[in-house]
Design a protein around this motif. Structure first.
Motif, PDB file in Angstrom:
ATOM      1  N   UNK A 121      35.587  41.955  45.937  1.00  0.00           N
ATOM      2  CA  UNK A 121      34.748  42.800  45.287  1.00  0.00           C
ATOM      3  C   UNK A 121      33.684  43.514  45.987  1.00  0.00           C
ATOM      4  N   UNK A 122      33.087  42.811  47.048  1.00  0.00           N
ATOM      5  CA  UNK A 122      32.165  43.289  47.855  1.00  0.00           C
ATOM      6  C   UNK A 122      32.415  44.392  48.722  1.00  0.00           C
ATOM      7  N   UNK A 123      33.483  44.386  49.313  1.00  0.00           N
ATOM      8  CA  UNK A 123      34.235  45.191  50.090  1.00  0.00           C
ATOM      9  C   UNK A 123      34.385  46.474  49.333  1.00  0.00           C
ATOM     10  N   UNK A 124      35.141  46.335  48.259  1.00  0.00           N
ATOM     11  CA  UNK A 124      35.429  47.322  47.319  1.00  0.00           C
ATOM     12  C   UNK A 124      34.327  48.157  46.795  1.00  0.00           C
ATOM     13  N   UNK A 125      33.407  47.442  46.429  1.00  0.00           N
ATOM     14  CA  UNK A 125      32.102  48.159  45.904  1.00  0.00           C
ATOM     15  C   UNK A 125      31.390  48.899  47.045  1.00  0.00           C
ATOM     16  N   UNK A 153      40.220  51.117  55.242  1.00  0.00           N
ATOM     17  CA  UNK A 153      40.143  49.841  55.447  1.00  0.00           C
ATOM     18  C   UNK A 153      41.009  48.724  54.538  1.00  0.00           C
ATOM     19  N   UNK A 154      41.868  49.236  53.672  1.00  0.00           N
ATOM     20  CA  UNK A 154      42.659  48.387  52.790  1.00  0.00           C
ATOM     21  C   UNK A 154      43.886  48.301  53.281  1.00  0.00           C
ATOM     22  N   UNK A 155      44.433  49.219  54.448  1.00  0.00           N
ATOM     23  CA  UNK A 155      45.649  48.980  54.945  1.00  0.00           C
ATOM     24  C   UNK A 155      45.859  47.951  55.786  1.00  0.00           C
ATOM     25  N   UNK A 156      45.473  46.875  55.759  1.00  0.00           N
ATOM     26  CA  UNK A 156      45.584  45.655  56.552  1.00  0.00           C
ATOM     27  C   UNK A 156      45.673  44.259  55.704  1.00  0.00           C
ATOM     28  N   UNK A 157      45.981  43.156  56.413  1.00  0.00           N
ATOM     29  CA  UNK A 157      46.524  42.054  56.020  1.00  0.00           C
ATOM     30  C   UNK A 157      45.216  41.649  55.028  1.00  0.00           C
ATOM     31  N   UNK A 158      43.784  41.797  55.682  1.00  0.00           N
ATOM     32  CA  UNK A 158      42.538  41.378  54.717  1.00  0.00           C
ATOM     33  C   UNK A 158      42.748  42.336  53.560  1.00  0.00           C
ATOM     34  N   UNK A 159      42.908  43.784  53.650  1.00  0.00           N
ATOM     35  CA  UNK A 159      42.806  44.613  52.561  1.00  0.00           C
ATOM     36  C   UNK A 159      43.940  44.224  51.401  1.00  0.00           C
TER      37      UNK A 159
END
Length: 193
Positions: A121-125, A153-159
């Protein structure tokens, strides 16, 4: 009024023995052709009726599924169908999107109940901006997740894990990353009312 067979053949223009045999064979062949065509027409009608029955059955199932979705979530079936249609254009099953939308709604409900925000949520916001007054609007959240999924930033394993924390399936994540369809601009004529 009575007819004799002889009068029938005379009326049909069959005269003479050799010519009669040929013409009777021609009539016989013609009648068989009619019978064959009639059988083909019957088979075609049975096929059309079967197709109509399947169409009606599928339509009834879709209607029941939409009603269940609306009763469970309180969300718009029109908007759901728009998302499903866009997903179908990307070869993602409607059920996959339906489940993901339910997952997003559940994740946001848990957050509003104080059970913690989704991990991403924090990363997306921070990445796309988020209006906290709209956190109960599941389709607004889906739009924001779509924006986030398209971000670098979302094109990773964490994303992927961030997006999964919202209840999104892998198919839905792939769809959100690749689609350029604006679901609100789709024609309403494509959907069940």
């Amino acid at each position: 009024m009575s007819f004799s067979i002889a009068e029938l053949f005379v009326d049909l223009g069959i005269k003479g023995s050799d010519e009669s045999v040929k013409k009777v064979k021609g009539v016989d062949t013609g009648l068989r052709g009619i019978a064959s065509s009639g059988l083909a027409a019957k088979a075609m009608l049975v096929g059309v009726m079967y197709g109509m029955q399947r169409l009606m059955s599928n339509s009834a199932q879709a209607g029941a599924s939409l009603t269940q979705f609306a009763n469970l979530t309180g969300l718009s079936t029109d908007k759901l169908q728009r998302w499903q249609y866009a997903a179908k254009m990307s070869n993602v099953a409607a059920e996959d999107i339906t489940g993901s939308i339910k997952g997003v709604q559940q994740a946001m409900a848990r957050m509003s109940l104080g059970q913690g925000a989704p991990a991403g949520f924090g990363m997306m916001a921070n990445t796309v901006g988020f209006d906290m007054t709209k956190m109960d609007d599941t389709f607004y959240v889906m739009d924001k997740l779509k924006e986030f999924a398209k971000s670098t930033g979302s094109h990773s394993a964490q994303g992927n894990e961030f997006l999964k924390s919202f209840g999104l399936s892998e198919g839905a994540i792939g769809f959100l990353r690749e689609t350029n369809i604006e679901v609100d601009k789709l024609s309403s004529g494509l959907f069940y009312s």
